[in-house]
Design an enzyme around this catalytic site. Structure first.
Site, PDB file in Angstrom:
ATOM      1  N   GLU A   1       0.799  -1.219   0.000  1.00 56.64           N
ATOM      2  CA  GLU A   1       0.000   0.000   0.000  1.00 56.64           C
ATOM      3  C   GLU A   1       0.834   1.274   0.000  1.00 56.64           C
ATOM      4  O   GLU A   1       0.774   2.067   0.949  1.00 56.64           O
ATOM      5  CB  GLU A   1      -0.948  -0.002   1.214  1.00 56.64           C
ATOM      6  CG  GLU A   1      -1.885  -1.189   1.227  1.00 56.64           C
ATOM      7  CD  GLU A   1      -3.039  -1.031   2.201  1.00 56.64           C
ATOM      8  OE1 GLU A   1      -3.007  -0.108   3.015  1.00 56.64           O
ATOM      9  OE2 GLU A   1      -3.975  -1.831   2.118  1.00 56.64           O
TER      10      GLU A   1
ATOM     11  N   GLU B   1      -5.059  -8.662   0.330  1.00 57.09           N
ATOM     12  CA  GLU B   1      -5.799  -8.414   1.575  1.00 57.09           C
ATOM     13  C   GLU B   1      -7.269  -8.192   1.262  1.00 57.09           C
ATOM     14  O   GLU B   1      -7.616  -7.574   0.259  1.00 57.09           O
ATOM     15  CB  GLU B   1      -5.318  -7.140   2.298  1.00 57.09           C
ATOM     16  CG  GLU B   1      -3.967  -7.249   2.914  1.00 57.09           C
ATOM     17  CD  GLU B   1      -3.535  -5.952   3.603  1.00 57.09           C
ATOM     18  OE1 GLU B   1      -4.412  -5.163   4.028  1.00 57.09           O
ATOM     19  OE2 GLU B   1      -2.329  -5.731   3.703  1.00 57.09           O
TER      20      GLU B   1
END
Ligand code: GCO
Length: 499
Positions: free
Chosen positions: A212, A405
């Site tokens: 991220e 995720e």
């Protein structure tokens, strides 16, 4: 404050007419679907017929600072998260990752648990300060040895190690020299990436360079709610460019020592739906997609920044140097998508001369509110995983993908019998996996899925107040208890079907 909620508040900007985006960007936007419920009959029908490719990798994910603890063990240096969490009044409940789930010491038992559950992939991250306590120079062999043991134990259990090189724990010594906004950090990161790949490249088949990148640059340097807690849009831009350069350079350095390694990154992505069908709202959604989803993808795959700003990419503010278009380019072997929720976008006018900053993106983001809401306030929207996977499939010509995720926070704990009946989490996974199966059927090349998270853990600024695990952690004695969702997921992993 919850970080995604915080962003929703702060990214609302004011300002004049938006510039329409390219036809290509508009075409690939998901349709505006106000009023669509969470589990439509169509989604429910999908559950029964959902199939996944043979050898689909059913896994779970964690990150070093969130689970390891042992923050000073075996020569580890201080990270920006150690420093941030040790600063009073920053993290909810004055929580720190000093102990977390103690996985540094308990990894064998956690791996045995994953094996019993039938999981086939474990996505974990390496803490850079365990390998280079100050971020540069000599290697701390004890740190490397830990990850060798962890990796070997996974392989022995028949679980694929998927390693993230950077899940946000920058050595504090590098932050003291300017951190990610300092371009030199890219060279240090590349050296670290090469050290780790040399040591572990023979046994780890799959690597994520960054986790991220948008979140740690924006929340760490732009918004200040994550380490190192800076609030300056200019720093965010510089940090994001250093990370883009680092992603390209690290990719090449890693391939040089482990050509067979499959190297990608895990990107946070939120499918953007325009609030109305107006051209302006569609353009706002395209700008949000450019900034939030592909700011680190378009750079790697096409060597340029996407059009996130109404008046053009601010190359000077990024610190862009000639040749960077080549340096940041990397033909990623696979793309990881971290999906949690969707965004609704409307246009905000941007006056000429608006300085580079939040307002220059000309959009107002809000989250969907039609689906059920989890304990941390996020909407449950299974359709979103289909939308974003299909959008990336179209835009990047069907790349190899993994869901790195996906998950939800619910606070369920043991009942009087010791069981944890977290039905809402089962519903969450069932809906999302059905939608993922639909994307696969419609042509997406998705090879694996990682539930966030294997176990309850340190949820950044939220401390231990949010439980994302399929396994409950009793932080008083580190006992692990498999929740009903963990048993359910285990059946899915063992049968390759939803139930
Ligand atoms: C992220 C991280 C995880 C989080 C998870 C839940 O997405 O921020 O990769 O570390 O814990 O997303 O918020």
């Amino acid at each position: 404050m919850n970080r995604r909620k915080f962003l929703l508040g702060t990214l609302s900007v004011a300002g004049a007419a938006s510039v329409p985006q390219s036809a290509r960007a508009l075409e690939s936007l998901p349709a505006a679907v106000p009023g669509q419920p969470n589990m439509t009959p169509a989604v429910a029908a999908e559950v029964g017929r959902a199939t996944f490719p043979k050898n689909f990798l059913w896994g779970s994910a964690t990150a070093s600072y969130q689970v390891e603890g042992a923050w000073k063990a075996d020569g580890k240096g201080e990270s920006v998260w150690d420093r941030f969490a040790h600063t009073p009044s920053i993290i909810k409940g004055a929580a720190t990752g000093d102990v977390a789930c103690d996985q540094y010491n308990l990894y064998r038992q956690d791996i045995a648990l994953m094996q019993r559950l039938g999981l086939k992939s474990y996505r974990f991250s390496i803490a850079w300060p365990r390998i280079q306590p100050k971020g540069t120079g000599a290697v701390n062999e004890k740190g490397l040895d830990h990850y060798k043991r962890l990796t070997d134990a996974l392989l022995a259990a028949g679980i694929r190690p998927m390693c993230t090189l950077y899940h946000w724990d920058l050595p504090q010594a590098l932050e003291d020299k300017g951190g990610w906004p300092n371009r030199e950090t890219a060279a240090h990161f590349t050296e670290y990436a090469q050290i780790v790949t040399k040591a572990l490249g023979d046994r780890i088949p799959s690597w994520a360079i960054f986790n991220e990148p948008w979140v740690f640059t924006m929340l760490g340097y732009g918004q200040g709610i994550h380490a190192p807690g800076k609030q300056d849009f200019g720093l965010f831009l510089k940090a994001s460019h250093t990370v883009n350069v680092a992603q390209g350079e690290a990719f090449r350095a890693m391939k040089a020592v482990a050509p067979q390694a499959k190297i990608g990154s895990a990107f946070s992505m939120s499918p953007a739906a325009p609030r109305t069908d107006s051209t302006e709202d569609k353009a706002a959604a395209a700008r949000f997609h450019a900034m939030n989803n592909i700011w680190f993808v378009e750079t790697a795959l096409r060597g340029k920044y996407p059009e996130a700003f109404v008046h053009g990419v601010p190359y000077e503010a990024l610190g862009f140097e000639p040749g960077d278009e080549k340096r940041m380019r990397a033909p990623l072997d696979w793309m990881g998508i971290n999906y949690y929720n969707r965004s609704i976008l409307s246009a905000e006018p941007v006056a000429a001369g608006t300085p580079v900053g939040f307002a220059a993106m000309g959009y107002n983001q809000s989250r969907g509110m039609e689906g059920p809401i989890t304990d941390n306030g996020w909407e449950v929207w299974p359709r979103g995983i289909y939308d974003i996977v299909m959008q990336i499939t179209r835009e990047y010509d069907r790349p190899v993908m993994e869901i790195t995720e996906n998950g939800c926070a619910y606070g369920d704990g043991p009942d009087v019998t010791g069981r944890i009946p977290d039905q809402q989490r089962i519903d969450f996974y069932r809906g999302h996996l059905a939608e993922l199966a639909r994307a696969v059927r419609d042509g997406a090349d998705v090879r694996g899925y990682h539930a966030w998270s294997l176990m309850d853990n340190f949820e950044w600024a939220e401390g231990y107040s949010q439980r994302f695990g399929m396994v409950y952690v009793d932080y008083r004695d580190q006992r692990r208890i498999v929740k009903d969702s963990g048993h359910w997921y285990s059946r899915v992993a063992k049968t390759n079907r939803l139930s």
